[in-house]
Design an enzyme around this catalytic site. Structure first.
Site, PDB file in Angstrom:
ATOM      1  N   HIS A  38      -7.498  -5.907   0.211  1.00  0.00           N
ATOM      2  CA  HIS A  38      -6.329  -5.039   0.194  1.00  0.00           C
ATOM      3  C   HIS A  38      -5.218  -5.549   1.117  1.00  0.00           C
ATOM      4  CE1 HIS A  38      -3.953  -1.476  -0.286  1.00  0.00           C
ATOM      5  NE2 HIS A  38      -4.103  -1.105   0.975  1.00  0.00           N
ATOM      6  N   SER A  55       0.835  -1.200   0.000  1.00  0.00           N
ATOM      7  CA  SER A  55       0.000   0.000   0.000  1.00  0.00           C
ATOM      8  C   SER A  55       0.875   1.258   0.000  1.00  0.00           C
ATOM      9  CB  SER A  55      -0.958  -0.047   1.186  1.00  0.00           C
ATOM     10  OG  SER A  55      -2.003   0.876   1.031  1.00  0.00           O
ATOM     11  N   ASP A  60      -1.372  13.732  13.924  1.00  0.00           N
ATOM     12  CA  ASP A  60      -1.438  15.107  13.410  1.00  0.00           C
ATOM     13  C   ASP A  60      -0.657  15.231  12.106  1.00  0.00           C
ATOM     14  OD1 ASP A  60      -2.946  15.920  15.571  1.00  0.00           O
ATOM     15  OD2 ASP A  60      -1.235  16.705  16.695  1.00  0.00           O
TER      16      ASP A  60
END
Length: 259
Positions: free
Chosen positions: A236, A87, A178
């Site tokens: 996936h 990925s 973040d």
């Protein structure tokens, strides 16, 4: 400026197999595979920036993540590697192969294409933020909080691998959430580098995944002209859903490359 990545190294003298996880993953997710591969290879599994035990820093560009990985190989005095990425980690692997092709003996890309994606991880990020706010003290509480935003139990189990216990006994995400959210558009973008990587390449895709469709194969061939494409009966997370078939495909490819 590259950062010092956390990594696991099984040791050995042969050309290493370097394993690069996907978004919100870590080297820990590959432990069962490492136990098998280390019988034949030296295996190095990394935590990318803002993941696992690696530092939290601004920026998730593929050029920067590839430079982090190259800096690790330099520190380990490793000149060439077999490189496997799943990925997002597959895009990091493609980026490194384009930017420093002499360092890559072969490339294995698991269920990702060298294109920009429009996938939406809002529910995943919301689930992890809910855990942050909820401050659970055990896995059952954490799962209940995650379930407010993520229905699939398998996805919640995967997300829970990102939780660690604080000194106060609170389970909290150990990732740089973040930093990941701030640069999410870059993560969805194409890999870094230009042109094609013409080394030996295996692309493994899931039959029940939409990440590498037939319509994307022309772009795969453009960037990875020597790619062998193999489809596994999986989604996936094909390495977790079909571990034996995934192992067999990787082993067979490496045997062909190393003859």
């Amino acid at each position: 400026m590259p950062i010092e990545l956390h990594y696991v190294d099984t040791g050995g003298d042969a050309t290493p197999l370097v394993v690069v996880h996907g978004l919100l993953g870590s080297a820990d997710n590959w432990r069962s595979h490492l136990k098998q591969w280390q019988r034949r290879h030296r295996v190095i599994a990394v935590d990318l920036r803002n993941h696992g035990r690696s530092p939290h820093v601004a920026g998730m560009g593929y050029d920067a993540m590839a430079e982090d990985l190259l800096a690790l190989l330099d520190r380990l005095d490793v000149s060439r590697v077999h490189l496997l990425g799943h990925s997002m980690g597959g895009k990091v692997a493609i980026s490194l192969a384009r930017l420093a092709p002499s360092r890559v003996a072969s490339l294995i890309v698991a269920d990702i294409a060298p294109i920009a994606y429009g996938h939406d991880h809002d529910s995943v990020f919301a689930a992890l933020r809910r855990v942050e706010a909820g401050q659970p003290t055990n896995r059952r509480e954490a799962d209940a909080l995650l379930a407010e935003h993520v229905e699939e139990s398998a996805v919640r189990l995967f997300l829970a691998t990102n939780l660690e216990r604080s000194d106060q006994g609170i389970l909290r995400p150990r990732i740089g959430l973040d930093e990941i959210q701030d640069d999410y558009e870059t993560i969805m973008a194409e890999p870094a580098g230009e042109g094609a990587f013409d080394g030996p390449t295996l692309v493994l895709r899931g039959a029940h995944s939409t990440y590498v469709t037939d319509a994307m194969l022309p772009k795969v061939r453009e960037v990875l002209p020597r790619a062998e494409v193999e489809t596994l009966e999986a989604g996936h997370w094909l390495h977790a859903e079909q571990p034996a078939a995934f192992q067999a495909a990787v082993n067979a490819f490496l045997e062909r490359v190393e003859r």
